[in-house]
Write an enzyme that holds these catalytic residues in place. Structure first.
Site, PDB file in Angstrom:
ATOM      1  CG  HIS A  45      -5.565  -2.387  -0.069  1.00  0.00           C
ATOM      2  ND1 HIS A  45      -4.582  -2.095  -0.941  1.00  0.00           N
ATOM      3  CD2 HIS A  45      -5.149  -1.485   0.959  1.00  0.00           C
ATOM      4  CE1 HIS A  45      -3.609  -1.400  -0.701  1.00  0.00           C
ATOM      5  NE2 HIS A  45      -4.023  -1.082   0.750  1.00  0.00           N
TER       6      HIS A  45
ATOM      7  CB  SER B 126      -1.024   0.050   0.975  1.00  0.00           C
ATOM      8  OG  SER B 126      -2.080   0.872   1.250  1.00  0.00           O
TER       9      SER B 126
ATOM     10  CG  ASP C  82      -6.092  -3.625  -3.778  1.00  0.00           C
ATOM     11  OD1 ASP C  82      -6.867  -2.903  -3.712  1.00  0.00           O
ATOM     12  OD2 ASP C  82      -4.826  -3.732  -3.518  1.00  0.00           O
TER      13      ASP C  82
END
Lengths: 365, 365
Positions: free
Chosen positions: A346, A147, A313
């Site tokens: 995610h 991320s 995601d």
């Protein structure tokens, strides 16, 4: 929350130049390390944390007491094996776990609050590289992150190409999309709408924008999970009751879960840090920094790259990783790429996922 | 906002029974009509509005002065042709455009506020059917709606199967998913976190939770658009500036757009209505109302159904429409279904879309 006292911290000897044009003197960088540094200093791995993460990657969080956020990945015998590697994780600048951020004292002896300069992902990386300098680490065995941590990994590779031999970027992107920016703007407006925010000058006032920050976290949290994952986990199940109450209680489990996520977050995170870090992510556009062409960012890089995405995601979908891979190919860089199948969106990079473990272990070597 | 004085309104002669177990006396239903009712009363079409819609489907909104929300679909010579059909659109109960809702006066002469009973989609439909009774309309030529309007159309078909010959449900679902509930809960928490909400007792106080409602609208608005649509429309374009300001202004167009959507919404919508209507949507589960089997909801229905979804709609994706179609097939109902390709996500049903026009015109006949 009160800023936690970190166990390890360096004060940078030089002012830190920032993309906004200012420079920041006396920057402190709080960090943790795991495993021994080899005599040749060649076994260091920098792990970069995500938006709401911190340096406690593999040790208990000093505020919540919870295990480190990536203990399943980092530790003795784990895919990032601290029996072999010296793992460093630094709190990003702008953060609230000991590195200089909006809750830190400005030169006038008062908290920076919203006078803190707006920072970028590259600024965070500059502070991390300065930390490496302070620690005498010339070249990393690898830089790793998921991320926002992946953004830092890519930014380090682009801006300090000699500093890392391997770059592992998981569930990330080279630029924030309009939708990404939109969700972050909702969160910022939620914080700023809270009268306890007080234009950011809430430190020491006895009031802080917990309600606004909680709403921000709730909205963001939805983006970390997949629709199917939410359905599997919660569906339309009711919370501790047999039927709907025809009221505004958290009738549904998913409501209760989100409220818990929101209120728990305010115990450990500073609202102004949330504003600054989301802003840094929204500003992130690695191509723009390099003449508008992403391949330029990686021109001449000698590092080996590995990109990992998750098929569920929708925050940073696989297409964003592919975009980076294509740029790396165009730059002639050594890159491998895998899209993993995972149900949880995610957040999959933080969850149990044996295939991810194998990819990480294989790439780190 | 002050409740607008509607141009047409009936007071129901009988108390309205509610799913929550209460019944509501003296319910008022505000509505608009377009086109003439035929002598045999057989040409009436009920159009049901979405969460933040109202009865002004094809005429100027009395508060904003903007054109009706579906003028491209409803009017003389339009797909729902008011030269041939008598179109009725009623403000849902719980709403704030003249039908009884939380801003209305309770029997004690004070606004209901949060004392207003929690209502359901079926309750909204009961009020609409009561309106049809008051207008002497036995059987609709069609009931039509998008999003929450589609939920009402399906609910009317399931609960009052004799009242509509045709049922057109666009961009909708037979149940709210965990993700749908989650987004609504964020919006409700944003409203309730605003101290100006005052536990809902803000009427006449001179303060109302505009900031919280604005954040709620911003979060919801993202779900109405597709990621690709946002990228096409805004990308990372800056708003009236050449470079980032390194501040918290709306640097990006998408931020400016969202803020505008949020603040504009508070001018025309009551925050408590937002709470009640989102709750009604979250409670919606047509199968649950009918023994847990969706096909049961449509058992023996003589109506013709048409379902329309959009491929970029991630709020109520095509799979949700298919789920309804399968149930209708299992119930032996006459049903047609089309997934339209459109770039703009859920909001596509409100936007220019010639293929949708053809479907609607063809189905309405």
């Amino acid at each position: 929350m009160a800023p936690a006292a970190p166990t390890k911290r360096v004060t940078l000897s030089e002012p830190l130049p920032l993309d906004g044009g200012q420079s920041l003197a006396g920057v402190e960088v709080a960090y943790e390390t795991y495993g021994d540094l080899a005599a040749d200093r060649g076994n260091a791995i920098l792990v970069c944390h995500a938006l709401t993460g911190d340096q406690y990657v593999a040790s208990d969080h000093p505020v919540t007491g919870k295990p480190g956020w990536w203990e399943r990945m980092v530790g003795p015998g784990k895919p990032i094996d601290t029996n072999r590697f010296h793992v460093i994780c630094a709190n990003v600048i702008g953060g609230c776990m000991g590195s200089t951020g909006p809750a830190s004292m400005a030169p006038d002896g008062k908290p920076w609050a919203m006078r803190f300069p707006v920072i970028t992902i590259r600024d965070m990386v500059r502070a991390e590289v300065a930390l490496l300098d302070a620690l005498g680490i010339e070249r990393l065995h690898a830089v790793v992150g998921g991320s926002m941590g992946g953004m830092q990994a890519l930014s380090l590779a682009a801006n300090f190409p000699e500093r890392a031999a391997r770059v592992l970027a998981i569930a990330t992107t080279a630029r924030h999309s309009a939708q990404n920016i939109a969700f972050h703007e909702v969160g910022r407006q939620a914080v700023m709408a809270d009268p306890d925010w007080q234009d950011g000058d809430y430190y020491g006032s006895g009031r802080q924008p917990d309600k606004g920050l909680s709403v921000a976290r709730m909205a963001a949290h939805i983006t970390y999970l997949s629709e199917a994952g939410l359905t599997d986990k919660f569906g339309r199940n009711l919370q501790d009751r047999d039927s709907k109450t025809f009221g505004f209680d958290a009738d549904f489990q998913v409501e209760s879960y989100l409220r818990y996520q929101g209120s728990g977050f305010t115990q450990r995170f500073d609202a102004n840090s949330y504003l600054y870090i989301t802003r840094a992510m929204d500003y992130f556009d690695l191509a723009e920094e390099h003449g508008g062409r992403l391949a330029e960012a990686f021109a001449g890089s000698k590092a080996r790259f590995c990109l990992v995405s998750f098929d569920s995601d929708w925050l940073y979908p696989t297409a964003e990783s592919r975009h980076v891979v294509h740029a790396l190919n165009a730059a002639g860089a050594a890159v491998s790429f895998v899209e993993l199948s995972a149900p949880n969106g995610h957040d999959s990079f933080l969850l149990e996922h044996p295939a991810l473990d194998r990819v990480v272990k294989g790439f780190i070597g």
